[in-house]
Design a protein around this motif. Structure first.
Motif, PDB file in Angstrom:
ATOM      1  N   GLN A  88      52.135  49.290  47.094  1.00  0.00           N
ATOM      2  CA  GLN A  88      51.822  47.996  46.711  1.00  0.00           C
ATOM      3  C   GLN A  88      52.521  46.400  46.582  1.00  0.00           C
ATOM      4  N   HIS A  89      52.778  46.379  46.593  1.00  0.00           N
ATOM      5  CA  HIS A  89      54.745  45.713  45.585  1.00  0.00           C
ATOM      6  C   HIS A  89      54.318  45.132  44.435  1.00  0.00           C
ATOM      7  N   TRP A  90      53.604  46.030  43.450  1.00  0.00           N
ATOM      8  CA  TRP A  90      53.020  45.606  42.522  1.00  0.00           C
ATOM      9  C   TRP A  90      54.115  46.417  41.161  1.00  0.00           C
ATOM     10  N   ASN A  91      55.116  46.022  40.850  1.00  0.00           N
ATOM     11  CA  ASN A  91      56.164  46.594  40.657  1.00  0.00           C
ATOM     12  C   ASN A  91      56.924  45.602  39.243  1.00  0.00           C
ATOM     13  N   ARG A  92      55.851  44.409  38.411  1.00  0.00           N
ATOM     14  CA  ARG A  92      56.215  43.622  37.086  1.00  0.00           C
ATOM     15  C   ARG A  92      54.937  44.924  36.592  1.00  0.00           C
ATOM     16  N   TRP A  93      56.025  44.067  35.664  1.00  0.00           N
ATOM     17  CA  TRP A  93      55.760  44.716  34.011  1.00  0.00           C
ATOM     18  C   TRP A  93      54.388  44.428  33.243  1.00  0.00           C
ATOM     19  N   TRP A  94      53.916  43.422  34.497  1.00  0.00           N
ATOM     20  CA  TRP A  94      51.987  43.748  33.255  1.00  0.00           C
ATOM     21  C   TRP A  94      50.830  44.186  34.376  1.00  0.00           C
ATOM     22  N   HIS A  95      51.495  44.224  35.010  1.00  0.00           N
ATOM     23  CA  HIS A  95      50.725  45.986  36.883  1.00  0.00           C
ATOM     24  C   HIS A  95      50.743  46.705  36.052  1.00  0.00           C
ATOM     25  N   PHE A  96      52.267  47.467  35.496  1.00  0.00           N
ATOM     26  CA  PHE A  96      52.280  48.317  34.398  1.00  0.00           C
ATOM     27  C   PHE A  96      51.155  48.156  33.723  1.00  0.00           C
ATOM     28  N   ALA A  97      51.025  46.883  32.726  1.00  0.00           N
ATOM     29  CA  ALA A  97      50.444  46.997  31.650  1.00  0.00           C
ATOM     30  C   ALA A  97      48.767  47.297  31.452  1.00  0.00           C
ATOM     31  N   ILE A  98      48.523  46.240  32.606  1.00  0.00           N
ATOM     32  CA  ILE A  98      47.436  46.911  33.197  1.00  0.00           C
ATOM     33  C   ILE A  98      46.642  47.812  33.939  1.00  0.00           C
ATOM     34  N   ALA A  99      47.823  48.846  34.037  1.00  0.00           N
ATOM     35  CA  ALA A  99      46.922  49.903  34.798  1.00  0.00           C
ATOM     36  C   ALA A  99      47.314  50.878  33.513  1.00  0.00           C
ATOM     37  N   GLY A 100      48.039  50.723  32.631  1.00  0.00           N
ATOM     38  CA  GLY A 100      48.018  51.066  31.156  1.00  0.00           C
ATOM     39  C   GLY A 100      46.784  50.916  30.239  1.00  0.00           C
ATOM     40  N   ALA A 101      46.864  49.575  30.165  1.00  0.00           N
ATOM     41  CA  ALA A 101      45.134  49.118  29.707  1.00  0.00           C
ATOM     42  C   ALA A 101      44.004  50.463  30.056  1.00  0.00           C
ATOM     43  N   ALA A 102      43.853  50.538  31.343  1.00  0.00           N
ATOM     44  CA  ALA A 102      43.349  50.707  32.059  1.00  0.00           C
ATOM     45  C   ALA A 102      42.772  52.243  32.147  1.00  0.00           C
ATOM     46  N   CYS A 103      43.833  52.917  31.453  1.00  0.00           N
ATOM     47  CA  CYS A 103      43.778  54.234  31.671  1.00  0.00           C
ATOM     48  C   CYS A 103      42.928  55.378  30.569  1.00  0.00           C
ATOM     49  N   PRO A 104      43.181  54.584  29.482  1.00  0.00           N
ATOM     50  CA  PRO A 104      41.934  55.344  28.782  1.00  0.00           C
ATOM     51  C   PRO A 104      40.129  55.140  29.136  1.00  0.00           C
ATOM     52  N   LEU A 131      42.466  52.816  22.356  1.00  0.00           N
ATOM     53  CA  LEU A 131      43.432  53.123  23.109  1.00  0.00           C
ATOM     54  C   LEU A 131      44.179  52.506  23.783  1.00  0.00           C
ATOM     55  N   MET A 132      43.419  50.941  24.491  1.00  0.00           N
ATOM     56  CA  MET A 132      43.597  50.278  25.671  1.00  0.00           C
ATOM     57  C   MET A 132      45.151  49.607  24.760  1.00  0.00           C
ATOM     58  N   PRO A 133      45.269  49.438  24.276  1.00  0.00           N
ATOM     59  CA  PRO A 133      46.970  48.637  23.024  1.00  0.00           C
ATOM     60  C   PRO A 133      47.885  49.739  24.098  1.00  0.00           C
ATOM     61  N   THR A 134      47.486  51.040  23.639  1.00  0.00           N
ATOM     62  CA  THR A 134      48.190  52.250  23.481  1.00  0.00           C
ATOM     63  C   THR A 134      48.469  52.451  25.050  1.00  0.00           C
ATOM     64  N   GLY A 135      47.620  52.203  25.485  1.00  0.00           N
ATOM     65  CA  GLY A 135      47.884  52.439  27.330  1.00  0.00           C
ATOM     66  C   GLY A 135      49.018  51.809  28.060  1.00  0.00           C
ATOM     67  N   MET A 136      48.851  50.571  27.050  1.00  0.00           N
ATOM     68  CA  MET A 136      49.701  49.275  27.856  1.00  0.00           C
ATOM     69  C   MET A 136      50.932  49.861  27.223  1.00  0.00           C
ATOM     70  N   ILE A 137      51.099  49.560  26.206  1.00  0.00           N
ATOM     71  CA  ILE A 137      52.408  49.910  25.307  1.00  0.00           C
ATOM     72  C   ILE A 137      52.889  51.340  26.135  1.00  0.00           C
ATOM     73  N   SER A 138      52.297  52.529  26.210  1.00  0.00           N
ATOM     74  CA  SER A 138      53.054  53.631  26.887  1.00  0.00           C
ATOM     75  C   SER A 138      53.409  53.105  28.563  1.00  0.00           C
ATOM     76  N   ALA A 139      52.537  52.216  29.137  1.00  0.00           N
ATOM     77  CA  ALA A 139      53.066  52.036  30.173  1.00  0.00           C
ATOM     78  C   ALA A 139      54.113  51.243  30.470  1.00  0.00           C
ATOM     79  N   LEU A 140      54.780  50.574  29.571  1.00  0.00           N
ATOM     80  CA  LEU A 140      55.776  49.329  29.827  1.00  0.00           C
ATOM     81  C   LEU A 140      57.084  50.203  29.685  1.00  0.00           C
ATOM     82  N   VAL A 141      56.841  51.047  28.336  1.00  0.00           N
ATOM     83  CA  VAL A 141      57.792  51.849  28.677  1.00  0.00           C
ATOM     84  C   VAL A 141      57.903  52.534  29.177  1.00  0.00           C
ATOM     85  N   TYR A 142      56.987  52.978  30.265  1.00  0.00           N
ATOM     86  CA  TYR A 142      57.406  53.752  31.666  1.00  0.00           C
ATOM     87  C   TYR A 142      57.971  52.939  32.264  1.00  0.00           C
TER      88      TYR A 142
END
Length: 154
Positions: A88-104, A131-142
């Motif tokens: 979807q061409h969503w490759n910015r850091w905040w796209h991944f942060a949102i996806a990581g927050a949705a993980c838990p 766990l949402m902040p943890t998911g966000m941080i993990s996604a940002l690291v990724y």
């Protein structure tokens, strides 16, 4: 041909290292969340403050223990999320942060559906929110490891 193969291997290696680092950040985040929760409940300092250097080694060992299970359970969803975001061409850091927050949230919903609501016996919404902040941080690291260098090159 050799350059294309080397570039593809480098990209796969970045994804792998990014995933392992994200798992480490996730284990650290979950552990820190539990320690802070226990500290507030029992009125003591979190244990990671008392033994900081040793706690990093403990968490690294725990990450190595947990990594095979996460490769089996979480990696397919990480690959699917990465594929969707990139497609979807969503490759910015905040796209991944949102996806990581949705993980838990999605993980808990899927476990509840798979076990017909018998998996969690306490307030799973509170656990997911913690766990949402943890998911966000993990996604940002990724994202930093797997995507940032390719974005800078482009």
């Amino acid at each position: 041909m050799r350059l294309a193969k080397a570039t593809a291997l480098l990209k796969i290696a970045r994804f792998g290292v990014g995933y392992a680092a994200a798992v480490f950040a996730g284990v650290m985040g979950i552990w820190a969340t539990m320690e802070i929760s226990d500290a507030l409940t029992y009125g003591r300092l979190p244990l990671f403050i008392l033994v900081f250097p040793e706690s990093i080694l403990t968490t690294l060992r725990l990450t190595l223990d947990v990594l095979p299970a996460t490769l089996l359970l979480a990696a397919p969803f990480t690959l699917l999320a990465t594929w969707i975001l990139v497609r979807q061409h969503w490759n910015r850091w905040w796209h991944f942060a949102i996806a990581g927050a949705a993980c838990p949230l999605t993980g808990i919903v899927l476990l509840q559906l798979a076990t017909w609501g018998r998996f969690f016996h306490h307030n799973e919404a509170a656990i997911a929110l913690l766990l949402m902040p943890t998911g966000m941080i993990s996604a940002l690291v990724y994202w930093l490891i797997a995507f940032r260098s390719s974005e800078v090159a482009a």
